[in-house]
Design a protein around this motif. Sequence first.
Motif, PDB file in Angstrom:
ATOM      1  N   LYS B  28      -3.484  -3.313  -6.293  1.00  0.00           N
ATOM      2  CA  LYS B  28      -4.301  -2.375  -5.507  1.00  0.00           C
ATOM      3  C   LYS B  28      -3.592  -2.035  -4.198  1.00  0.00           C
ATOM      4  N   VAL B  29      -3.924  -0.870  -3.666  1.00  0.00           N
ATOM      5  CA  VAL B  29      -3.327  -0.453  -2.399  1.00  0.00           C
ATOM      6  C   VAL B  29      -4.430  -0.285  -1.362  1.00  0.00           C
ATOM      7  N   LEU B  30      -4.204  -0.885  -0.195  1.00  0.00           N
ATOM      8  CA  LEU B  30      -5.178  -0.811   0.890  1.00  0.00           C
ATOM      9  C   LEU B  30      -4.599   0.019   2.026  1.00  0.00           C
ATOM     10  N   ALA B  31      -5.402   0.929   2.557  1.00  0.00           N
ATOM     11  CA  ALA B  31      -4.965   1.674   3.756  1.00  0.00           C
ATOM     12  C   ALA B  31      -5.543   0.964   4.966  1.00  0.00           C
ATOM     13  N   LEU B  32      -4.694   0.714   5.937  1.00  0.00           N
ATOM     14  CA  LEU B  32      -5.128   0.062   7.167  1.00  0.00           C
ATOM     15  C   LEU B  32      -5.121   1.116   8.250  1.00  0.00           C
ATOM     16  N   ILE B  33      -6.326   1.447   8.736  1.00  0.00           N
ATOM     17  CA  ILE B  33      -6.403   2.510   9.742  1.00  0.00           C
ATOM     18  C   ILE B  33      -6.944   1.939  11.055  1.00  0.00           C
ATOM     19  N   GLY B  34      -6.829   2.721  12.092  1.00  0.00           N
ATOM     20  CA  GLY B  34      -7.317   2.290  13.403  1.00  0.00           C
ATOM     21  C   GLY B  34      -6.541   2.989  14.492  1.00  0.00           C
ATOM     22  N   ALA B  35      -7.087   2.906  15.702  1.00  0.00           N
ATOM     23  CA  ALA B  35      -6.452   3.588  16.827  1.00  0.00           C
ATOM     24  C   ALA B  35      -5.066   3.006  17.098  1.00  0.00           C
ATOM     25  N   SER B  36      -4.234   3.776  17.762  1.00  0.00           N
ATOM     26  CA  SER B  36      -2.894   3.297  18.120  1.00  0.00           C
ATOM     27  C   SER B  36      -3.018   2.058  19.013  1.00  0.00           C
ATOM     28  N   GLY B  37      -2.190   1.068  18.723  1.00  0.00           N
ATOM     29  CA  GLY B  37      -2.173  -0.144  19.550  1.00  0.00           C
ATOM     30  C   GLY B  37      -3.258  -1.144  19.201  1.00  0.00           C
ATOM     31  N   CYS B  38      -3.961  -0.926  18.066  1.00  0.00           N
ATOM     32  CA  CYS B  38      -5.052  -1.858  17.722  1.00  0.00           C
ATOM     33  C   CYS B  38      -4.533  -3.049  16.927  1.00  0.00           C
ATOM     34  N   GLY B  39      -3.248  -3.080  16.582  1.00  0.00           N
ATOM     35  CA  GLY B  39      -2.682  -4.263  15.927  1.00  0.00           C
ATOM     36  C   GLY B  39      -2.383  -4.100  14.443  1.00  0.00           C
ATOM     37  N   LYS B  40      -2.372  -2.854  13.957  1.00  0.00           N
ATOM     38  CA  LYS B  40      -2.125  -2.635  12.521  1.00  0.00           C
ATOM     39  C   LYS B  40      -0.707  -3.076  12.137  1.00  0.00           C
ATOM     40  N   SER B  41       0.263  -2.613  12.905  1.00  0.00           N
ATOM     41  CA  SER B  41       1.655  -2.967  12.594  1.00  0.00           C
ATOM     42  C   SER B  41       1.903  -4.462  12.792  1.00  0.00           C
ATOM     43  N   VAL B  42       1.225  -5.031  13.790  1.00  0.00           N
ATOM     44  CA  VAL B  42       1.355  -6.473  14.035  1.00  0.00           C
ATOM     45  C   VAL B  42       0.841  -7.238  12.812  1.00  0.00           C
ATOM     46  N   LEU B  43      -0.294  -6.786  12.282  1.00  0.00           N
ATOM     47  CA  LEU B  43      -0.848  -7.454  11.101  1.00  0.00           C
ATOM     48  C   LEU B  43       0.103  -7.324   9.903  1.00  0.00           C
ATOM     49  N   LEU B  44       0.697  -6.135   9.764  1.00  0.00           N
ATOM     50  CA  LEU B  44       1.625  -5.912   8.648  1.00  0.00           C
ATOM     51  C   LEU B  44       2.845  -6.834   8.761  1.00  0.00           C
ATOM     52  N   LYS B  45       3.330  -7.023   9.990  1.00  0.00           N
ATOM     53  CA  LYS B  45       4.480  -7.914  10.193  1.00  0.00           C
ATOM     54  C   LYS B  45       4.107  -9.365   9.933  1.00  0.00           C
ATOM     55  N   HIS B  46       2.844  -9.713  10.135  1.00  0.00           N
ATOM     56  CA  HIS B  46       2.393 -11.053   9.771  1.00  0.00           C
ATOM     57  C   HIS B  46       2.444 -11.230   8.254  1.00  0.00           C
ATOM     58  N   VAL B  47       2.028 -10.191   7.547  1.00  0.00           N
ATOM     59  CA  VAL B  47       2.033 -10.274   6.073  1.00  0.00           C
ATOM     60  C   VAL B  47       3.470 -10.421   5.554  1.00  0.00           C
ATOM     61  N   ALA B  48       4.405  -9.786   6.267  1.00  0.00           N
ATOM     62  CA  ALA B  48       5.813  -9.875   5.841  1.00  0.00           C
ATOM     63  C   ALA B  48       6.477 -11.171   6.308  1.00  0.00           C
ATOM     64  N   GLY B  49       5.768 -11.928   7.128  1.00  0.00           N
ATOM     65  CA  GLY B  49       6.349 -13.185   7.628  1.00  0.00           C
ATOM     66  C   GLY B  49       7.309 -12.959   8.781  1.00  0.00           C
ATOM     67  N   LEU B  50       7.252 -11.774   9.394  1.00  0.00           N
ATOM     68  CA  LEU B  50       8.127 -11.507  10.549  1.00  0.00           C
ATOM     69  C   LEU B  50       7.485 -12.002  11.844  1.00  0.00           C
ATOM     70  N   MET B  51       6.165 -12.255  11.778  1.00  0.00           N
ATOM     71  CA  MET B  51       5.462 -12.841  12.926  1.00  0.00           C
ATOM     72  C   MET B  51       4.607 -13.982  12.417  1.00  0.00           C
ATOM     73  N   THR B  52       4.366 -14.944  13.291  1.00  0.00           N
ATOM     74  CA  THR B  52       3.558 -16.104  12.903  1.00  0.00           C
ATOM     75  C   THR B  52       2.219 -16.033  13.642  1.00  0.00           C
ATOM     76  N   PRO B  53       1.114 -16.180  12.927  1.00  0.00           N
ATOM     77  CA  PRO B  53      -0.183 -16.098  13.615  1.00  0.00           C
ATOM     78  C   PRO B  53      -0.432 -17.318  14.508  1.00  0.00           C
ATOM     79  N   ASP B  54      -1.194 -17.106  15.591  1.00  0.00           N
ATOM     80  CA  ASP B  54      -1.586 -18.241  16.428  1.00  0.00           C
ATOM     81  C   ASP B  54      -2.582 -19.110  15.664  1.00  0.00           C
ATOM     82  N   GLN B  55      -3.339 -18.475  14.818  1.00  0.00           N
ATOM     83  CA  GLN B  55      -4.347 -19.177  14.020  1.00  0.00           C
ATOM     84  C   GLN B  55      -4.564 -18.364  12.741  1.00  0.00           C
ATOM     85  N   GLY B  56      -4.935 -19.069  11.646  1.00  0.00           N
ATOM     86  CA  GLY B  56      -5.207 -18.366  10.394  1.00  0.00           C
ATOM     87  C   GLY B  56      -4.045 -18.454   9.407  1.00  0.00           C
TER      88      GLY B  56
END
Lengths: 259, 247
Positions: B28-56
């Motif tokens: 399945k494909v999910l679209a992640l929408i939201g205002a600029s700077g709301c953290g969409k790209s940050v979340l995507l980089k977490h999924v790719a393992g390029l960033m590590t979450p503080d929690q979760g």
Amino acid sequence: MNAVRKLGTYTLGHLYRMGTMGLFLVRMLVYTVIPPVKFTRLLRQIRFIGFQSLLVIFLTGAFSGMVLGFQGFYTLSRFGSEAFLGPMVGLSLIKELGPVITALMVTGRAGSAIAAEIGIMRISEQVDALELMGLNPYRYLMVPNFLAALICLPLLTALFDVVGIFGGYMIGGKLLGVGSGTYFMEMANYVEMSDIMEGVYKSLSFGIIISWVCCFKGFYASIFTGFGAEGVSKATTQAVVLSSVLILVWDYFMTSLLF
Amino acid sequence: MIEIENVHKSFDGHAVLKGVSLTIPNGKVLALIGASGCGKSVLLKHVAGLMTPDQGRILIDDQDIASSRGKPLRALRERLGFLFQGGALFDSMSIFENVAFPLKEKTRLSDSVIRSRVFDELDRVGLAGSEFKYPSQISGGMVKRAALARALVRDPEIMLFDEPTTGLDPVIGHAILKLIDECHQKLSFTGIVVTHEIPRVFSIVDRVAMLHEGTVTAEGSPQELSASKDPAVQAFVGQEETREGGK
């Protein structure tokens, strides 16, 4: 209280950077000894750091040797010891000036470019792209630079020494009248293998310093020096300045150790 | 399946993600929408393992990518394809070399097989004839298509798209979305598309999630999101739809 907090934050920040830099060197060394080595990239970097530095090394080597010829002759003639011009030029170049000036030239010509290249790759997410392909950026970016610097620095230093010695001969021998036999025979008498090895050890350690500092500054461009083009330009400047300072400081310690 | 569980992330004390949870089933494909700077790209980089979450946690088929290191992390990443916002093509390589790079480095395919696969992939994204140009010699839309070809060349199971149409004109943007849809039909990857292309992206995704103030404020099918009465969703989706309509 505020000043103490600021001092603490500043100190901790520097300790953190130094620790990161130390770990970076360890990782670079580890991936250097664990195969595979990316030979194509290694050859490319040998060409860039070594072959493309030849002109600047020939030029600086020749003029350093010529200056030494003049200055050495002027100083030695005060004591009536012009015959020792050969050993003076040879020892100065082989033990000291050759490794140091070569390292400074390579830092300015190749080190800055390495820092800028890796820095641009970092800010344009090319390093992230490498990681997302399951590839190790140390193996692709750092190790080839590290090995190339280790291979090229001693060779460039040797060329610098040879050109410098002939530069000194052109001035001392051809212009100021020191005989070629005297110049080269006295040099052969006084320059020992341990002097040559001192230059080799120094150039090897300078190769490590240049590749370590320049790769590190580029790799952490967006983290320690700020974002975008300004971050890369700062990282490049810092790479050249820090490498140059470390080369001179480390040269002092090496000299006192091998004295 | 991708499971994002209660992910928190702060930068210099500023909380960007405040407990984001999402599940994307296989294929399945999910679209992640939201205002600029709301953290969409940050979340995507977490999924790719390029960033590590503080929690979760971020689970990819029950394997936590955030806590993976070394070989397991590389193995997980080999299943991923990522289309970066700026393409992230290697600028010292030609388009052909860029697309061939993952195949050369991660497979034992012969040069002739690699060559034919790269040509096929570039043909699929409409870049036939531009193989030996460099990234600086082609347009933004072509860079995105080349980056898409590189991301897809190893047939990834999971595709992450970070604003694939940003900076492109509406015609090329539409072509890129169509291309993503065609590739999904062919490869059946599990995907996340970070985008502002509303409502156009709704036609190519199975679900939509909206990030607002660090949390998922709405999630559902494209139709459900369009019909949502949530003022935050309406304020965003309605505005974007109006803007799209005006184009």
